[in-house]
Motif scaffolding. Sequence first.
Motif, PDB file in Angstrom:
ATOM      1  N   SER A 132       0.709  -1.355  -0.161  1.00 35.16           N
ATOM      2  CA  SER A 132       0.161   0.090   0.028  1.00 35.16           C
ATOM      3  C   SER A 132       0.744   1.319  -0.184  1.00 35.16           C
ATOM      4  O   SER A 132       0.354   2.348  -0.364  1.00 35.16           O
ATOM      5  CB  SER A 132      -0.759   0.010   1.198  1.00 35.16           C
ATOM      6  OG  SER A 132      -0.123  -0.020   2.438  1.00 35.16           O
ATOM      7  N   GLY A 133       2.356   1.219   0.367  1.00 35.52           N
ATOM      8  CA  GLY A 133       2.993   2.133   0.635  1.00 35.52           C
ATOM      9  C   GLY A 133       3.322   2.932   1.793  1.00 35.52           C
ATOM     10  O   GLY A 133       3.919   3.895   1.933  1.00 35.52           O
ATOM     11  N   ASP A 191      -4.617   3.741   2.584  1.00 39.78           N
ATOM     12  CA  ASP A 191      -5.923   3.095   2.267  1.00 39.78           C
ATOM     13  C   ASP A 191      -5.580   2.649   0.674  1.00 39.78           C
ATOM     14  O   ASP A 191      -5.490   3.765  -0.005  1.00 39.78           O
ATOM     15  CB  ASP A 191      -7.128   3.711   2.384  1.00 39.78           C
ATOM     16  CG  ASP A 191      -8.345   3.326   1.645  1.00 39.78           C
ATOM     17  OD1 ASP A 191      -8.163   2.049   1.442  1.00 39.78           O
ATOM     18  OD2 ASP A 191      -9.511   3.829   1.811  1.00 39.78           O
ATOM     19  N   CYS A 192      -5.175   1.561   0.276  1.00 40.12           N
ATOM     20  CA  CYS A 192      -4.895   1.286  -1.240  1.00 40.12           C
ATOM     21  C   CYS A 192      -5.702  -0.053  -1.299  1.00 40.12           C
ATOM     22  O   CYS A 192      -5.704  -0.956  -0.774  1.00 40.12           O
ATOM     23  CB  CYS A 192      -3.627   1.113  -1.295  1.00 40.12           C
ATOM     24  SG  CYS A 192      -3.245   0.690  -3.053  1.00 40.12           S
ATOM     25  N   PRO A 193      -6.543  -0.141  -2.512  1.00 43.31           N
ATOM     26  CA  PRO A 193      -7.362  -1.286  -2.871  1.00 43.31           C
ATOM     27  C   PRO A 193      -6.435  -2.557  -2.951  1.00 43.31           C
ATOM     28  O   PRO A 193      -5.160  -2.337  -3.684  1.00 43.31           O
ATOM     29  CB  PRO A 193      -7.979  -0.645  -4.154  1.00 43.31           C
ATOM     30  CG  PRO A 193      -8.070   0.536  -4.250  1.00 43.31           C
ATOM     31  CD  PRO A 193      -6.937   1.207  -3.489  1.00 43.31           C
ATOM     32  N   LEU A 194      -6.976  -3.617  -2.641  1.00 45.26           N
ATOM     33  CA  LEU A 194      -6.043  -4.902  -2.859  1.00 45.26           C
ATOM     34  C   LEU A 194      -5.578  -5.213  -4.044  1.00 45.26           C
ATOM     35  O   LEU A 194      -4.519  -5.597  -4.196  1.00 45.26           O
ATOM     36  CB  LEU A 194      -6.913  -6.103  -2.267  1.00 45.26           C
ATOM     37  CG  LEU A 194      -6.472  -7.514  -2.586  1.00 45.26           C
ATOM     38  CD1 LEU A 194      -5.081  -7.856  -1.595  1.00 45.26           C
ATOM     39  CD2 LEU A 194      -7.310  -8.490  -2.050  1.00 45.26           C
ATOM     40  N   GLU A 195      -6.532  -4.664  -5.199  1.00 40.06           N
ATOM     41  CA  GLU A 195      -6.295  -5.055  -6.584  1.00 40.06           C
ATOM     42  C   GLU A 195      -4.859  -4.301  -6.802  1.00 40.06           C
ATOM     43  O   GLU A 195      -3.987  -4.471  -7.699  1.00 40.06           O
ATOM     44  CB  GLU A 195      -7.219  -4.821  -7.246  1.00 40.06           C
ATOM     45  CG  GLU A 195      -8.450  -5.567  -7.321  1.00 40.06           C
ATOM     46  CD  GLU A 195      -9.230  -5.343  -6.081  1.00 40.06           C
ATOM     47  OE1 GLU A 195      -9.105  -4.005  -5.592  1.00 40.06           O
ATOM     48  OE2 GLU A 195     -10.172  -5.839  -5.788  1.00 40.06           O
ATOM     49  N   GLU A 196      -4.695  -3.101  -6.537  1.00 38.82           N
ATOM     50  CA  GLU A 196      -3.592  -2.147  -6.813  1.00 38.82           C
ATOM     51  C   GLU A 196      -2.484  -2.642  -5.928  1.00 38.82           C
ATOM     52  O   GLU A 196      -1.310  -2.753  -6.513  1.00 38.82           O
ATOM     53  CB  GLU A 196      -3.933  -0.661  -6.238  1.00 38.82           C
ATOM     54  CG  GLU A 196      -2.756   0.383  -6.649  1.00 38.82           C
ATOM     55  CD  GLU A 196      -2.315   0.331  -7.830  1.00 38.82           C
ATOM     56  OE1 GLU A 196      -1.185   1.042  -7.933  1.00 38.82           O
ATOM     57  OE2 GLU A 196      -3.011  -0.015  -8.905  1.00 38.82           O
ATOM     58  N   ASP A 206      -3.386   5.346  -3.638  1.00 44.56           N
ATOM     59  CA  ASP A 206      -3.735   5.041  -5.150  1.00 44.56           C
ATOM     60  C   ASP A 206      -3.918   6.428  -5.793  1.00 44.56           C
ATOM     61  O   ASP A 206      -4.168   6.364  -7.118  1.00 44.56           O
ATOM     62  CB  ASP A 206      -4.648   3.795  -5.222  1.00 44.56           C
ATOM     63  CG  ASP A 206      -5.837   4.308  -4.876  1.00 44.56           C
ATOM     64  OD1 ASP A 206      -6.070   5.020  -3.763  1.00 44.56           O
ATOM     65  OD2 ASP A 206      -6.925   4.047  -5.371  1.00 44.56           O
ATOM     66  N   GLN A 207      -4.335   7.598  -5.114  1.00 48.63           N
ATOM     67  CA  GLN A 207      -4.836   8.602  -5.737  1.00 48.63           C
ATOM     68  C   GLN A 207      -4.006   9.650  -5.257  1.00 48.63           C
ATOM     69  O   GLN A 207      -4.092  11.005  -6.249  1.00 48.63           O
ATOM     70  CB  GLN A 207      -6.166   8.955  -5.011  1.00 48.63           C
ATOM     71  CG  GLN A 207      -7.249   8.040  -5.203  1.00 48.63           C
ATOM     72  CD  GLN A 207      -8.621   8.463  -4.811  1.00 48.63           C
ATOM     73  OE1 GLN A 207      -8.765   9.201  -4.221  1.00 48.63           O
ATOM     74  NE2 GLN A 207      -9.606   7.343  -4.911  1.00 48.63           N
ATOM     75  N   TYR A 208      -2.928   9.826  -4.440  1.00 46.66           N
ATOM     76  CA  TYR A 208      -1.932  10.760  -4.089  1.00 46.66           C
ATOM     77  C   TYR A 208      -0.624  10.516  -4.322  1.00 46.66           C
ATOM     78  O   TYR A 208      -0.166   9.351  -4.056  1.00 46.66           O
ATOM     79  CB  TYR A 208      -2.441  11.534  -2.806  1.00 46.66           C
ATOM     80  CG  TYR A 208      -3.686  12.089  -2.671  1.00 46.66           C
ATOM     81  CD1 TYR A 208      -3.902  13.408  -2.953  1.00 46.66           C
ATOM     82  CD2 TYR A 208      -4.651  11.194  -2.309  1.00 46.66           C
ATOM     83  CE1 TYR A 208      -5.223  13.712  -2.974  1.00 46.66           C
ATOM     84  CE2 TYR A 208      -5.977  11.927  -2.045  1.00 46.66           C
ATOM     85  CZ  TYR A 208      -6.263  13.224  -2.558  1.00 46.66           C
ATOM     86  OH  TYR A 208      -7.597  13.634  -2.349  1.00 46.66           O
ATOM     87  N   THR A 209       0.370  11.450  -4.714  1.00 44.74           N
ATOM     88  CA  THR A 209       1.531  11.123  -4.638  1.00 44.74           C
ATOM     89  C   THR A 209       2.160  10.991  -3.338  1.00 44.74           C
ATOM     90  O   THR A 209       1.604  11.395  -2.111  1.00 44.74           O
ATOM     91  CB  THR A 209       2.332  12.242  -5.535  1.00 44.74           C
ATOM     92  OG1 THR A 209       2.272  13.477  -4.581  1.00 44.74           O
ATOM     93  CG2 THR A 209       1.710  12.266  -6.697  1.00 44.74           C
ATOM     94  N   VAL A 210       3.207  10.497  -3.077  1.00 47.53           N
ATOM     95  CA  VAL A 210       4.059  10.486  -1.814  1.00 47.53           C
ATOM     96  C   VAL A 210       4.170  11.730  -1.278  1.00 47.53           C
ATOM     97  O   VAL A 210       4.001  11.809  -0.163  1.00 47.53           O
ATOM     98  CB  VAL A 210       5.566   9.611  -1.980  1.00 47.53           C
ATOM     99  CG1 VAL A 210       6.182   9.831  -0.809  1.00 47.53           C
ATOM    100  CG2 VAL A 210       5.304   8.230  -2.305  1.00 47.53           C
ATOM    101  N   GLU A 211       4.689  12.549  -2.205  1.00 46.71           N
ATOM    102  CA  GLU A 211       5.027  13.996  -1.510  1.00 46.71           C
ATOM    103  C   GLU A 211       3.510  14.593  -1.141  1.00 46.71           C
ATOM    104  O   GLU A 211       3.518  15.508  -0.208  1.00 46.71           O
ATOM    105  CB  GLU A 211       5.487  14.844  -2.856  1.00 46.71           C
ATOM    106  CG  GLU A 211       6.681  14.637  -3.167  1.00 46.71           C
ATOM    107  CD  GLU A 211       7.049  13.446  -4.061  1.00 46.71           C
ATOM    108  OE1 GLU A 211       5.777  12.759  -4.418  1.00 46.71           O
ATOM    109  OE2 GLU A 211       8.147  12.980  -4.031  1.00 46.71           O
ATOM    110  N   GLU A 212       2.245  14.365  -1.697  1.00 43.84           N
ATOM    111  CA  GLU A 212       1.225  14.851  -1.352  1.00 43.84           C
ATOM    112  C   GLU A 212       0.726  14.261   0.072  1.00 43.84           C
ATOM    113  O   GLU A 212       0.233  14.805   0.818  1.00 43.84           O
ATOM    114  CB  GLU A 212       0.180  14.734  -2.006  1.00 43.84           C
ATOM    115  CG  GLU A 212       0.237  15.482  -3.416  1.00 43.84           C
ATOM    116  CD  GLU A 212      -0.669  15.011  -4.719  1.00 43.84           C
ATOM    117  OE1 GLU A 212      -0.924  15.993  -5.485  1.00 43.84           O
ATOM    118  OE2 GLU A 212      -0.993  14.145  -4.918  1.00 43.84           O
TER     119      GLU A 212
END
Length: 199
Positions: free
Chosen positions: A38-39, A132-137, A178-184
Amino acid sequence: MTKTTNITWHDAAITKEDRRAQNGHGSVVLWFTGLSGSGKSTIANAVSHELFRQCINEYVLDGDNVRHGLNKDLGFSEADRNENIRRIGEVAKLFVDSGKIVTTAFISPFRSDRETVRAIFEDGEFIEVFIDCPLEECERRDPKQLYAKARRGEIKDFTGIDSPYEAPENPEITVRSDQYTVEEAVGQILTHLRERNIL
């Protein structure tokens, strides 16, 4: 497990408040939780790097790294996962007591374990950060090829495949990785810390 009974708590000569005053900032644990891939580690380390750049006392406790040392005796059964989280919660508390902002990157899949850790901290010291990141991603990314191995049956009790992940119900911070960059994501977290007067 044998429990030691002949022990006495000793109060430190320098308090947590003394250390915070000297540092010029608060001390908390940013408890990153989310699925593998998820990151969590990426964002936790990016937050830590930015805090360090701003001369904030910080430290990262990463799930894989801790399992190389402190928790190398633990597997991935539910009981071992519980103990993994209990231990790291106690270590994180020591860092908070030392005046640091500590970021932890652990799947920590069970709500009850995360709430048990929250309970050992004073109010406001435990900040749950749900990546929060979807399992598929997460499966698409699969940076360590763990999902592929789990799908082939080579890894048992893998979170999201044959072991559940219980998402936080009321996290202090939610980051849609899955919607925002690491920096964001870093900006979102640091803004929260500033709004809470931790920075």
